[in-house]
Design an enzyme around this catalytic site. Structure first.
Site, PDB file in Angstrom:
ATOM      1  CE1 TYR A  75      -3.626  -2.486   0.194  1.00 29.58           C
ATOM      2  CE2 TYR A  75      -3.143  -2.680   2.652  1.00 29.58           C
ATOM      3  CZ  TYR A  75      -3.785  -3.110   1.532  1.00 29.58           C
ATOM      4  OH  TYR A  75      -4.685  -4.137   1.386  1.00 29.58           O
ATOM      5  CB  SER A 116       9.518   5.407  -0.976  1.00 30.74           C
ATOM      6  OG  SER A 116       9.259   6.676  -0.761  1.00 30.74           O
ATOM      7  CE1 TYR A 140       4.692   3.727   0.441  1.00 26.32           C
ATOM      8  CE2 TYR A 140       5.580   5.913   0.790  1.00 26.32           C
ATOM      9  CZ  TYR A 140       5.464   4.637   0.044  1.00 26.32           C
ATOM     10  OH  TYR A 140       6.150   4.695  -1.007  1.00 26.32           O
ATOM     11  CE  LYS A 144       7.152   0.999   0.314  1.00 22.48           C
ATOM     12  NZ  LYS A 144       6.843  -0.098  -0.600  1.00 22.48           N
ATOM     13  CG  ASN A 168       8.463  12.957  -6.379  1.00 19.27           C
ATOM     14  OD1 ASN A 168       9.580  13.264  -5.590  1.00 19.27           O
ATOM     15  ND2 ASN A 168       7.424  13.534  -5.803  1.00 19.27           N
ATOM     16  CG  LEU A 188       2.591  18.157  -9.347  1.00 13.20           C
ATOM     17  CD1 LEU A 188       1.400  18.955  -8.892  1.00 13.20           C
ATOM     18  CD2 LEU A 188       3.799  18.754  -9.250  1.00 13.20           C
ATOM     19  CG  PHE A 206      -0.590  21.405  -1.787  1.00 13.01           C
ATOM     20  CD1 PHE A 206      -1.768  21.958  -1.491  1.00 13.01           C
ATOM     21  CD2 PHE A 206      -0.216  20.110  -2.239  1.00 13.01           C
ATOM     22  CE1 PHE A 206      -2.947  21.167  -1.972  1.00 13.01           C
ATOM     23  CE2 PHE A 206      -1.395  19.173  -2.173  1.00 13.01           C
ATOM     24  CZ  PHE A 206      -2.675  19.801  -2.310  1.00 13.01           C
ATOM     25  N   GLY A 282       3.505  18.835   6.458  1.00 13.63           N
ATOM     26  CA  GLY A 282       4.593  17.850   6.187  1.00 13.63           C
ATOM     27  C   GLY A 282       5.248  17.771   4.864  1.00 13.63           C
TER      28      GLY A 282
HETATM   29  C1  UD1 Z   1       5.195  11.651  -2.748  1.00 12.02           C
HETATM   30  C2  UD1 Z   1       4.713  10.614  -1.507  1.00 12.02           C
HETATM   31  C3  UD1 Z   1       5.743  10.066  -0.978  1.00 12.02           C
HETATM   32  C4  UD1 Z   1       6.485   9.325  -1.997  1.00 12.02           C
HETATM   33  C5  UD1 Z   1       7.053  10.406  -3.025  1.00 12.02           C
HETATM   34  C6  UD1 Z   1       7.885   9.866  -4.218  1.00 12.02           C
HETATM   35  C7  UD1 Z   1       2.699  11.628  -0.438  1.00 12.02           C
HETATM   36  C8  UD1 Z   1       2.130  12.566   0.458  1.00 12.02           C
HETATM   37  N1  UD1 Z   1       3.907  11.465  -0.569  1.00 12.02           N
HETATM   38  O1  UD1 Z   1       5.517  12.642  -1.994  1.00 12.02           O
HETATM   39  O2  UD1 Z   1       5.524   9.075  -0.066  1.00 12.02           O
HETATM   40  O3  UD1 Z   1       7.784   8.729  -1.422  1.00 12.02           O
HETATM   41  O4  UD1 Z   1       5.850  10.926  -3.621  1.00 12.02           O
HETATM   42  O5  UD1 Z   1       6.899   9.036  -4.832  1.00 12.02           O
HETATM   43  O6  UD1 Z   1       2.087  11.064  -1.166  1.00 12.02           O
HETATM   44  N2  UD1 Z   1       1.753  19.203  -4.931  1.00 12.02           N
HETATM   45  C9  UD1 Z   1       0.742  20.343  -5.278  1.00 12.02           C
HETATM   46  N3  UD1 Z   1      -0.580  20.194  -5.315  1.00 12.02           N
HETATM   47  C10 UD1 Z   1      -0.979  18.872  -5.523  1.00 12.02           C
HETATM   48  C11 UD1 Z   1      -0.268  17.648  -5.227  1.00 12.02           C
HETATM   49  C12 UD1 Z   1       1.116  17.911  -5.183  1.00 12.02           C
HETATM   50  O7  UD1 Z   1       1.295  21.549  -5.309  1.00 12.02           O
HETATM   51  O8  UD1 Z   1      -2.424  18.829  -5.572  1.00 12.02           O
HETATM   52  C13 UD1 Z   1       2.941  19.450  -4.725  1.00 12.02           C
HETATM   53  C14 UD1 Z   1       3.411  18.985  -3.524  1.00 12.02           C
HETATM   54  O9  UD1 Z   1       3.305  20.073  -2.466  1.00 12.02           O
HETATM   55  C15 UD1 Z   1       4.936  18.673  -3.740  1.00 12.02           C
HETATM   56  C16 UD1 Z   1       4.854  18.225  -5.236  1.00 12.02           C
HETATM   57  O10 UD1 Z   1       3.639  18.800  -5.815  1.00 12.02           O
HETATM   58  O11 UD1 Z   1       5.683  19.678  -3.659  1.00 12.02           O
HETATM   59  C17 UD1 Z   1       5.105  16.804  -5.456  1.00 12.02           C
HETATM   60  O12 UD1 Z   1       3.959  16.152  -4.638  1.00 12.02           O
HETATM   61  P1  UD1 Z   1       3.614  14.776  -4.403  1.00 12.02           P
HETATM   62  O13 UD1 Z   1       3.273  14.151  -6.117  1.00 12.02           O
HETATM   63  O14 UD1 Z   1       2.372  14.575  -3.494  1.00 12.02           O
HETATM   64  O15 UD1 Z   1       4.783  14.088  -3.971  1.00 12.02           O
HETATM   65  P2  UD1 Z   1       5.718  14.111  -2.750  1.00 12.02           P
HETATM   66  O16 UD1 Z   1       5.257  15.297  -2.012  1.00 12.02           O
HETATM   67  O17 UD1 Z   1       7.268  14.283  -3.127  1.00 12.02           O
END
Ligand code: UD1
Length: 322
Positions: A75, A116, A140, A144, A168, A188, A206, A282
């Site tokens: 998961y 991860s 999570y 890992k 990512n 994202l 964000f 976070g």
């Molecule tokens: C995610 C995972 C993490 C994983 C990593 C690498 C989460 C909370 N964390 O983290 O466990 O190890 O990917 O695969 O799922 N953002 C926006 N708007 C959105 C979504 C994201 O601005 O709607 C921004 C976030 O603030 C961040 C970036 O996009 O700065 C990437 O976000 P996200 O894709 O969730 O990845 P991580 O936060 O790096």
């Protein structure tokens, strides 16, 4: 010589299965289909089942003469993991222990593990190297880090492993037939695509008051096909006698949220509807890899840039969105 791929019907798993098949390797996929899609696996031998089911692992190992394993099944939703720790520890940790026990009973002693970059939490220094302290900030990420530790302890009883610390993962297959389903992901790139194609409201960015050049957080986006290739290199490393290892899989390049949006606009020729909202609790400001170790020990490096990642995601989402 067959590679067992657990979770091979998932996003990264299915791309890795394809890469293995393209290299002419024998593969069998084990997936519970709780989150995976069988259609992603293609014509590869497929077994529906759970990693914690020793009988199934036994049967698969014997029938397919499994010699090595790539273990994706887990998961991975960070928010959900905080609400359901039992479920996450049970599947990701207890499930892996059961899997390893059954594999070792069948003489399988090489495993590539889907870890991860989340194990680093909010790193003190970037680019982050593998010797940085592990400070997981979610259940999570804890699962890992614990599995990495467990696998490394098992080296003394003959199990060798490579834990790949993904940054990512994003993008889709070059032929636009498999990609990252936005209904299963909060990441994202799929959310940018969802907003672009009008399947959601505007994307929430964000926070834009971080200490980065444009004020938005930076991450290391890695093409899923590059990631798939890293697993094969890791298998080759183990087959060449390599020792247990934990290794970053990233590009070494930091990209901001606004840069992702800008490339998505260039690739699609459309505006990404977005609004600046408050910071997500976070969120680390900046996380990107030092990929030196992967290059030195696995002979792996990323071949795709951000434009390839976003371009492939756009091609896949715009042809398959519903
Ligand atoms: C995610 C995972 C993490 C994983 C990593 C690498 C989460 C909370 N964390 O983290 O466990 O190890 O990917 O695969 O799922 N953002 C926006 N708007 C959105 C979504 C994201 O601005 O709607 C921004 C976030 O603030 C961040 C970036 O996009 O700065 C990437 O976000 P996200 O894709 O969730 O990845 P991580 O936060 O790096």
């Amino acid at each position: 010589m067959t590679v067992l791929v657990t979770g091979g019907a998932g996003y990264i798993g299915s791309h890795t299965v394809r890469a293995l098949v393209a290299q002419g390797r024998d593969v069998v996929v084990l997936d519970s289909l709780e989150l995976g899609h069988k259609s992603r696996v293609g014509n590869v031998p497929f077994v529906e089942g759970n990693i914690s089911d020793a009988k199934i692992i036994d049967k698969v190992c014997r029938k397919f003469e499994v010699s090595e394993v790539i273990h994706f099944a887990a998961y991975k939703a960070v928010g959900e993991s905080m609400e359901q720790p039992l479920r996450y520890y049970n599947n990701n940790v207890a499930g892996t222990i059961a899997l390893v026990r059954a594999l070792m009973a069948n003489g399988v002693e090489k495993i590539v593990f889907s870890s991860s970059a989340a194990v680093y939490g909010n790193p003190d220094h970037v680019p982050v190297t593998e010797d940085a302290p592990l400070r997981p900030e979610s259940v999570y990420a804890e699962t890992k880090a614990i599995v990495e530790k467990f696998l490394s302890s098992c080296e003394s009883i003959g199990l060798r492993s490579v834990s790949l610390r993904y940054f990512n993962a994003a993008g889709a297959s070059a032929d636009a037939t498999i990609g990252e389903d936005w209904s299963m992901s909060q990441n994202l790139v799929p959310l940018v695509m969802k907003a672009l194609l009008g399947f959601s409201g505007p994307l929430n960015v964000f926070g834009n008051d971080y200490p980065t050049p444009d004020g938005t957080c930076t991450r290391d986006y890695i093409h899923v096909e590059d990631l798939a290739a890293a697993h094969i290199k890791a298998l080759d490393y183990l087959n060449g006698g390599g020792k247990t290892l934990a290794c970053n899989v990233g590009t070494g390049i930091a990209t901001s949220v606004l840069e992702v949006i800008s490339i998505a606009e260039q690739v699609s020729g459309q505006k990404v509807p977005h609004i600046i909202s408050s910071r997500r609790a976070g969120d680390p400001v900046s996380v990107f890899a030092d990929p030196t170790l992967a290059r030195a020990l696995l002979g792996w490096k990323a071949n795709h840039d951000l434009r390839d990642i976003i371009g492939s995601a756009w091609k896949w989402h715009s042809s398959s969105a519903k």
